[in-house]
Design a protein around this motif. Structure first.
Motif, PDB file in Angstrom:
ATOM      1  N   ARG A   4       0.836  -1.207   0.000  1.00  0.00           N
ATOM      2  CA  ARG A   4       0.000   0.000   0.000  1.00  0.00           C
ATOM      3  C   ARG A   4       0.868   1.253   0.000  1.00  0.00           C
ATOM      4  O   ARG A   4       0.613   2.220  -0.721  1.00  0.00           O
ATOM      5  CB  ARG A   4      -0.929  -0.019   1.220  1.00  0.00           C
ATOM      6  CG  ARG A   4      -1.920  -1.174   1.232  1.00  0.00           C
ATOM      7  CD  ARG A   4      -2.996  -0.961   2.271  1.00  0.00           C
ATOM      8  NE  ARG A   4      -2.475  -0.916   3.624  1.00  0.00           N
ATOM      9  CZ  ARG A   4      -2.384  -1.952   4.437  1.00  0.00           C
ATOM     10  NH1 ARG A   4      -2.760  -3.154   4.021  1.00  0.00           N
ATOM     11  NH2 ARG A   4      -1.911  -1.821   5.671  1.00  0.00           N
ATOM     12  N   PHE A   5       1.889   1.229   0.873  1.00  0.00           N
ATOM     13  CA  PHE A   5       2.831   2.351   0.942  1.00  0.00           C
ATOM     14  C   PHE A   5       3.507   2.570  -0.412  1.00  0.00           C
ATOM     15  O   PHE A   5       3.598   3.695  -0.916  1.00  0.00           O
ATOM     16  CB  PHE A   5       3.879   2.076   2.026  1.00  0.00           C
ATOM     17  CG  PHE A   5       5.140   2.878   1.889  1.00  0.00           C
ATOM     18  CD1 PHE A   5       6.252   2.339   1.261  1.00  0.00           C
ATOM     19  CD2 PHE A   5       5.209   4.160   2.393  1.00  0.00           C
ATOM     20  CE1 PHE A   5       7.415   3.059   1.125  1.00  0.00           C
ATOM     21  CE2 PHE A   5       6.376   4.899   2.261  1.00  0.00           C
ATOM     22  CZ  PHE A   5       7.480   4.344   1.618  1.00  0.00           C
ATOM     23  N   TRP A   6       3.980   1.490  -1.037  1.00  0.00           N
ATOM     24  CA  TRP A   6       4.712   1.596  -2.290  1.00  0.00           C
ATOM     25  C   TRP A   6       3.819   2.101  -3.418  1.00  0.00           C
ATOM     26  O   TRP A   6       4.259   2.872  -4.280  1.00  0.00           O
ATOM     27  CB  TRP A   6       5.304   0.234  -2.645  1.00  0.00           C
ATOM     28  CG  TRP A   6       6.192   0.260  -3.851  1.00  0.00           C
ATOM     29  CD1 TRP A   6       5.967  -0.307  -5.062  1.00  0.00           C
ATOM     30  CD2 TRP A   6       7.475   0.902  -3.963  1.00  0.00           C
ATOM     31  NE1 TRP A   6       7.007  -0.072  -5.917  1.00  0.00           N
ATOM     32  CE2 TRP A   6       7.954   0.676  -5.275  1.00  0.00           C
ATOM     33  CE3 TRP A   6       8.256   1.648  -3.078  1.00  0.00           C
ATOM     34  CZ2 TRP A   6       9.177   1.165  -5.719  1.00  0.00           C
ATOM     35  CZ3 TRP A   6       9.483   2.135  -3.511  1.00  0.00           C
ATOM     36  CH2 TRP A   6       9.932   1.885  -4.822  1.00  0.00           C
ATOM     37  N   LEU A 176      -5.566   1.475   3.691  1.00  0.00           N
ATOM     38  CA  LEU A 176      -4.452   2.397   3.889  1.00  0.00           C
ATOM     39  C   LEU A 176      -4.616   3.167   5.197  1.00  0.00           C
ATOM     40  O   LEU A 176      -5.666   3.752   5.464  1.00  0.00           O
ATOM     41  CB  LEU A 176      -4.375   3.381   2.716  1.00  0.00           C
ATOM     42  CG  LEU A 176      -3.191   4.349   2.690  1.00  0.00           C
ATOM     43  CD1 LEU A 176      -1.893   3.596   2.422  1.00  0.00           C
ATOM     44  CD2 LEU A 176      -3.408   5.427   1.631  1.00  0.00           C
ATOM     45  N   GLU A 180       0.799   5.411   6.974  1.00  0.00           N
ATOM     46  CA  GLU A 180       1.324   4.888   5.715  1.00  0.00           C
ATOM     47  C   GLU A 180       1.231   5.934   4.617  1.00  0.00           C
ATOM     48  O   GLU A 180       2.174   6.125   3.835  1.00  0.00           O
ATOM     49  CB  GLU A 180       0.547   3.638   5.309  1.00  0.00           C
ATOM     50  CG  GLU A 180       0.666   2.490   6.298  1.00  0.00           C
ATOM     51  CD  GLU A 180      -0.304   1.369   6.003  1.00  0.00           C
ATOM     52  OE1 GLU A 180      -0.313   0.389   6.752  1.00  0.00           O
ATOM     53  OE2 GLU A 180      -1.078   1.483   5.034  1.00  0.00           O
ATOM     54  N   SER A 183       3.772   8.734   5.389  1.00  0.00           N
ATOM     55  CA  SER A 183       5.144   8.267   5.141  1.00  0.00           C
ATOM     56  C   SER A 183       5.446   8.232   3.652  1.00  0.00           C
ATOM     57  O   SER A 183       6.536   8.630   3.213  1.00  0.00           O
ATOM     58  CB  SER A 183       5.342   6.878   5.747  1.00  0.00           C
ATOM     59  OG  SER A 183       5.153   6.894   7.142  1.00  0.00           O
ATOM     60  N   ALA A 184       4.483   7.756   2.867  1.00  0.00           N
ATOM     61  CA  ALA A 184       4.685   7.704   1.421  1.00  0.00           C
ATOM     62  C   ALA A 184       4.828   9.095   0.832  1.00  0.00           C
ATOM     63  O   ALA A 184       5.660   9.333  -0.060  1.00  0.00           O
ATOM     64  CB  ALA A 184       3.515   6.970   0.766  1.00  0.00           C
TER      65      ALA A 184
END
Length: 333
Positions: A4-6, A176, A180, A183-184
């Motif tokens: 999810r972050f990526w 999400l 997260e 951070s992304a």
């Protein structure tokens, strides 16, 4: 969690790089500023000679000349370092009847002739070094200012636009988490800012050969920490608001004091202590002071550790507050 972050990280990068006008401005603006300053300040510009003196109060006529600035120093090593960088034209120690001059300094040559005309018994010592131009000093300020605007407005407005257009509302329906998403956003903008700033620095360095005594890796670390702290600050400002006008006002309220008090264009050494203390509360101040220490003084990480810890602490605090205050749909929703 990582997937999810990526996904958010990649999407944000693609969104930025596909906006050619924004990408072009981030590349062209600092480059044009550096080129402009290179032409404006290409000459020396000083109206007088600058003489360093290791003790005040001498009655000789040489120390009472008009159009000469006399600076008293207690630390001879500091004075010698300034002479090596052409920040002094000559350094004189009356107690030992010795003077130091930089043979590559045109100003130093003429001041030496004046000194020997009044004090022929003084002994010469040579100190070689390269001149620090105003362009060398102001470069971190130009790049730091560009980073500040890119970090604050590039993140703050994006979050508000996402919230206003209900993009965040849709993301809220997914697994999400706020931390997260934040951070992304931080790492995406960090990658963009560091990549662009590094590219501009390399291009300008090839054209103007900047003064650099320290490590490029240390400078990169300072750049990363400084950018991270300002990105986290921008996210904090946009953590709840749905109004672009309010967010713009908050970001301007932060960015303009940083631009005026952080030493972008001029040093704060002669400013009141209260102003200097306030400046230390701003991440841009620590970024610029650390970068200039590395570039102009050859400082290592141990020498600038207070700035590194300050930027790291600010990043952690801003990110924690931004995550705690973050709202997917703004106030009142």
């Amino acid at each position: 969690m990582f997937k999810r972050f990526w996904a958010v990280f990649i999407a944000r990068n693609l969104e930025f790089f596909r906006d050619r006008s924004s990408l072009g401005w981030n590349l062209a603006f600092p480059l044009l500023l550096v080129i402009g300053f290179a032409f404006i300040f290409s000459g020396d510009g000083r109206a007088a000679y600058k003489v360093g003196v290791m003790e005040p109060g001498t009655d000789n006529a040489f120390f009472q000349m008009l159009h000469v600035e006399y600076v008293t120093y207690q630390d001879i090593e500091l004075a010698k370092a300034k002479l090596q960088r052409h920040q002094l034209d000559i350094l004189v120690e009356p107690a030992s009847q010795t003077y130091w001059v930089n043979p590559s300094s045109p100003q130093g040559y003429f001041v030496e002739k004046l000194l020997l005309g009044q004090l022929p018994n003084y002994q010469q010592q040579l100190l070689e070094g390269r001149e620090i131009r105003y362009l060398d000093w102001v470069l971190p300020g130009i790049l730091g200012m560009n980073m500040m605007f890119s970090c604050l407005f590039g993140v703050g407005y994006v979050i508000v636009r996402y919230r206003k257009s209900s993009v965040l509302k849709r993301l809220q329906a997914t697994p999400l988490q706020a931390v997260e998403f934040i951070s992304a956003q931080i790492l995406s903008r960090l990658f963009i800012v560091v990549a662009i700033t590094s590219g501009v620095f390399i291009a300008c360095n090839l054209m103007f050969d900047f003064y650099m005594l320290g490590s490029y890796w240390n400078l990169l670390l300072v750049t990363v920490l400084g950018a991270a702290s300002m990105i986290a600050m921008g996210l904090l400002m946009a953590s709840r608001s749905q109004s672009e006008e309010l967010t713009g006002g908050l970001l301007n309220m932060i960015s303009w004091p940083m631009m005026m008090l952080s030493g972008v264009w001029f040093s704060l050494e002669g400013a009141p202590q209260m102003v200097q203390d306030i400046a230390l509360l701003l991440p841009l101040t620590h970024l610029l002071q650390a970068a200039r220490a590395i570039m102009n003084d050859g400082a290592g990480l141990a020498d600038i550790q207070s700035h590194l810890w300050a930027m790291t602490g600010m990043t952690a605090v801003f990110m924690a507050l931004g995550s705690a205050l973050f709202r997917w749909q703004g106030e009142g929703r």
